[in-house]
Design an enzyme around this catalytic site. Structure first.
Site, mmCIF file in Angstrom:
data_model
loop_
_atom_site.group_PDB
_atom_site.id
_atom_site.type_symbol
_atom_site.label_atom_id
_atom_site.label_comp_id
_atom_site.label_asym_id
_atom_site.label_seq_id
_atom_site.Cartn_x
_atom_site.Cartn_y
_atom_site.Cartn_z
ATOM 1 N N HIS A 1 -22.982 -32.477 46.754
ATOM 2 C CA HIS A 1 -21.715 -32.560 47.488
ATOM 3 C C HIS A 1 -21.551 -34.004 47.978
ATOM 4 O O HIS A 1 -22.553 -34.676 48.242
ATOM 5 C CB HIS A 1 -21.813 -31.594 48.678
ATOM 6 C CG HIS A 1 -20.564 -31.421 49.477
ATOM 7 N ND1 HIS A 1 -20.141 -32.326 50.426
ATOM 8 C CD2 HIS A 1 -19.656 -30.416 49.490
ATOM 9 C CE1 HIS A 1 -19.028 -31.882 50.982
ATOM 10 N NE2 HIS A 1 -18.696 -30.731 50.433
ATOM 11 N N ASP B 1 -30.170 -30.151 51.711
ATOM 12 C CA ASP B 1 -28.824 -29.792 52.150
ATOM 13 C C ASP B 1 -28.667 -28.288 51.951
ATOM 14 O O ASP B 1 -28.467 -27.813 50.838
ATOM 15 C CB ASP B 1 -27.804 -30.578 51.325
ATOM 16 C CG ASP B 1 -26.372 -30.147 51.608
ATOM 17 O OD1 ASP B 1 -26.174 -29.218 52.432
ATOM 18 O OD2 ASP B 1 -25.456 -30.725 51.011
ATOM 19 N N GLN C 1 -24.911 -24.458 51.654
ATOM 20 C CA GLN C 1 -24.533 -23.256 50.896
ATOM 21 C C GLN C 1 -25.658 -22.231 50.837
ATOM 22 O O GLN C 1 -25.446 -21.108 50.369
ATOM 23 C CB GLN C 1 -24.124 -23.628 49.468
ATOM 24 C CG GLN C 1 -22.844 -24.437 49.387
ATOM 25 C CD GLN C 1 -21.635 -23.680 49.891
ATOM 26 O OE1 GLN C 1 -21.585 -22.449 49.856
ATOM 27 N NE2 GLN C 1 -20.646 -24.394 50.382
ATOM 28 N N LYS D 1 -20.046 -22.037 57.756
ATOM 29 C CA LYS D 1 -20.254 -21.389 56.453
ATOM 30 C C LYS D 1 -21.150 -20.168 56.574
ATOM 31 O O LYS D 1 -21.421 -19.482 55.596
ATOM 32 C CB LYS D 1 -20.859 -22.383 55.469
ATOM 33 C CG LYS D 1 -19.887 -23.506 55.111
ATOM 34 C CD LYS D 1 -20.482 -24.453 54.112
ATOM 35 C CE LYS D 1 -19.776 -25.770 54.063
ATOM 36 N NZ LYS D 1 -18.592 -25.786 53.193
ATOM 37 N N CYS E 1 -15.434 -31.358 46.395
ATOM 38 C CA CYS E 1 -16.209 -32.473 46.964
ATOM 39 C C CYS E 1 -17.406 -32.812 46.096
ATOM 40 O O CYS E 1 -18.471 -33.201 46.601
ATOM 41 C CB CYS E 1 -16.653 -32.194 48.397
ATOM 42 S SG CYS E 1 -15.316 -32.002 49.551
HETATM 43 N N1 PMP Z 1 -23.177 -29.779 51.478
HETATM 44 C C1 PMP Z 1 -22.703 -28.739 50.788
HETATM 45 C C2 PMP Z 1 -23.510 -28.209 49.631
HETATM 46 C C3 PMP Z 1 -21.503 -28.145 51.159
HETATM 47 O O1 PMP Z 1 -21.023 -27.120 50.473
HETATM 48 C C4 PMP Z 1 -20.783 -28.684 52.254
HETATM 49 C C5 PMP Z 1 -19.448 -28.087 52.678
HETATM 50 N N2 PMP Z 1 -18.563 -27.859 51.610
HETATM 51 C C6 PMP Z 1 -21.330 -29.749 52.945
HETATM 52 C C7 PMP Z 1 -22.524 -30.275 52.533
HETATM 53 C C8 PMP Z 1 -20.644 -30.359 54.118
HETATM 54 O O2 PMP Z 1 -20.546 -29.444 55.150
HETATM 55 P P1 PMP Z 1 -19.569 -29.705 56.379
HETATM 56 O O3 PMP Z 1 -18.232 -30.043 55.801
HETATM 57 O O4 PMP Z 1 -19.568 -28.424 57.121
HETATM 58 O O5 PMP Z 1 -20.171 -30.831 57.163
#
Ligand code: PMP
Length: 422
Positions: free
Chosen positions: A124, A201, A204, A227, A367
């Site tokens: 991401h 990270d 998910q 999430k 993203c």
């Molecule tokens: N890493 C991953 C794998 C994600 O899916 C996301 C959110 N789409 C993020 C990081 C970033 O999370 P946040 O926008 O809640 O900071």
């Protein structure tokens, strides 16, 4: 059958009880953000109705209650990750902030000119851009571990990319775009054999996969509350205590200091050193309620339920002529991504037509622009699942996609016909 969510679970989410565009809502954008159970909404209301005050000031009852609630939430987050100690749990705004915190403290400390930071092609932007910018700033190099066409890490290649120049490894537990569950234990072991620290990270993974940071042995693990059925604006940075203790503060201000003079300041230990200013107490309280809710449902039961739904979704979508799944990982969680190739339709067009049917999915690059480039697509349609989804949701999605593709095909045929008769 096992694909039916016990009705009580779904009924605990007020937002799911609505019509969208005249149809009962089917919410399949859970990888972007989950809906909140009544227990979380109630915890937020209760906190603001009864306990709201600033924390750590110790001068009165409400402040003491707010402090106690905040620290109890920290203990709940510790339990959720099976961290050894509450000092290892830093509350942040979300996964993004957690990764930036690590890049700008630990990263700046340990990554210098000529060094390398290793990420993967499926990261991401939140686990890519902070490392890329750190490398630019420090004269270091970002190294990107490749994936297969199916969307899985090439573990042997990844291992070979960990060299004496590698100072940090940052890898997602579960891909938000493809759903791939990565073998992070093996990544962590490979990095640690060469003395390289690892950040996972888990944005998910947290809603779908049981997590045990002691068993994993990672140096950092991050996730976002929103999430995992919690509020927005709260998340967790786990760092092993010895690692957090070695790190300088990130932001400076109140609540993170021991003694302050005009000339010099001494800083608190972890976790307070990394929590400058008034924290998101209600967020932490809501997050704790969410984590307790998930524990109550059972994390294994939730994972099994979602896996069954995902299998069904993969099967149903791949039966539709003209639809192509993007990413075919052997081990996936939460997410299925697809494209409509024949007739070609843009992901945004597909999601708009699904929205008209009351079905919420996400369309775009998720993203993960570099990953989309690697896979040769500009974006995908993504359906993502949560504990409250059921087989009927999957069937409505599949039926709607089938009819959207069918209509587009009929439209093309009539255009072809008109061309012929013109
Ligand atoms: N890493 C991953 C794998 C994600 O899916 C996301 C959110 N789409 C993020 C990081 C970033 O999370 P946040 O926008 O809640 O900071």
């Amino acid at each position: 059958g096992p694909t039916t969510t016990p009705a009580p679970v779904r009924a605990l989410f007020p937002a799911l009880r609505q019509n969208v565009n005249g149809k009962p809502l089917v919410y399949l954008d859970n990888a972007a953000s989950t809906q909140k159970p009544r227990a979380v909404i109630d915890a937020l209301v209760r906190y603001y109705e009864a306990d709201n005050a600033n924390v750590h000031r110790g001068a009165h009852a409400l402040s003491d209650r707010a402090t106690a609630a905040y620290e109890k939430a920290r203990e709940t987050a510790r339990r959720f990750l099976n961290a050894r100690r509450t000092e290892e749990i830093v509350f942040v705004r979300g996964a993004t902030e957690a990764i930036n915190l690590v890049a700008q403290t630990f990263g700046r400390q340990h990554v210098g000119p000529g060094d390398e930071v290793l990420v993967t092609e499926m990261e991401h932007h939140a686990n890519l851009v902070p490392w890329q910018q750190l490398c630019r700033e420090q004269g270091a190099r970002l190294v990107v571990a490749p994936i297969t066409d199916k969307g899985e890490l090439k573990l042997d290649v990844l291992e070979s990319l960990i060299t004496p120049r590698t100072k940090f490894v940052a890898v997602s537990h579960v891909s938000n775009a493809l759903g791939t569950v990565n073998p992070i234990k093996r990544v962590i072991e490979a990095a640690h054999r060469r003395g390289v620290p690892v950040l996972i990270d888990g944005a998910q993974a947290a809603p779908h996969v049981p997590i045990d940071v002691q068993e994993l042995g990672c140096d950092f693990y991050v996730f976002s509350g929103h999430k995992v059925y919690g509020p927005m604006g709260i998340g967790v940075l786990y760092g092993r205590l010895d690692v957090l203790e070695s790190m300088p503060p990130w932001q400076h201000g109140g609540d993170m200091v021991d003694t302050v003079g005009f000339d010099a300041t001494t800083f608190s230990g972890p976790p307070y050193r990394f929590e400058a200013g008034t924290p998101n107490v209600s967020g932490a309280v809501g997050l704790a309620a969410a984590l307790e809710f998930l524990e109550g449902v059972g994390r294994r039961a939730a994972a099994d339920h979602e896996a069954t739904l995902l299998d069904l979704a993969v099967r149903r979508l791949s039966e539709i002529p003209g639809v192509r799944l993007v990413g075919e990982p052997g081990h996936r969680a939460g997410v299925v991504s697809f494209a409509v190739d024949d007739p070609p339709m843009s992901p945004l067009d597909v999601s708009a037509r699904l929205d008209a049917e009351g079905i919420a999915v996400r369309a775009g690059n998720h993203c993960c622009q570099p990953l989309m480039g690697r896979l040769g697509v500009s974006g995908t349609v993504r359906a993502s699942f949560a504990i409250y989804n059921d087989a009927a949701d999957v069937e409505r999605l599949a039926a709607a996609v089938r009819s959207i593709v069918g209509e587009a095909e009929a439209g093309r045929r009539s255009t072809d016909h008109n061309d012929e008769t013109a």
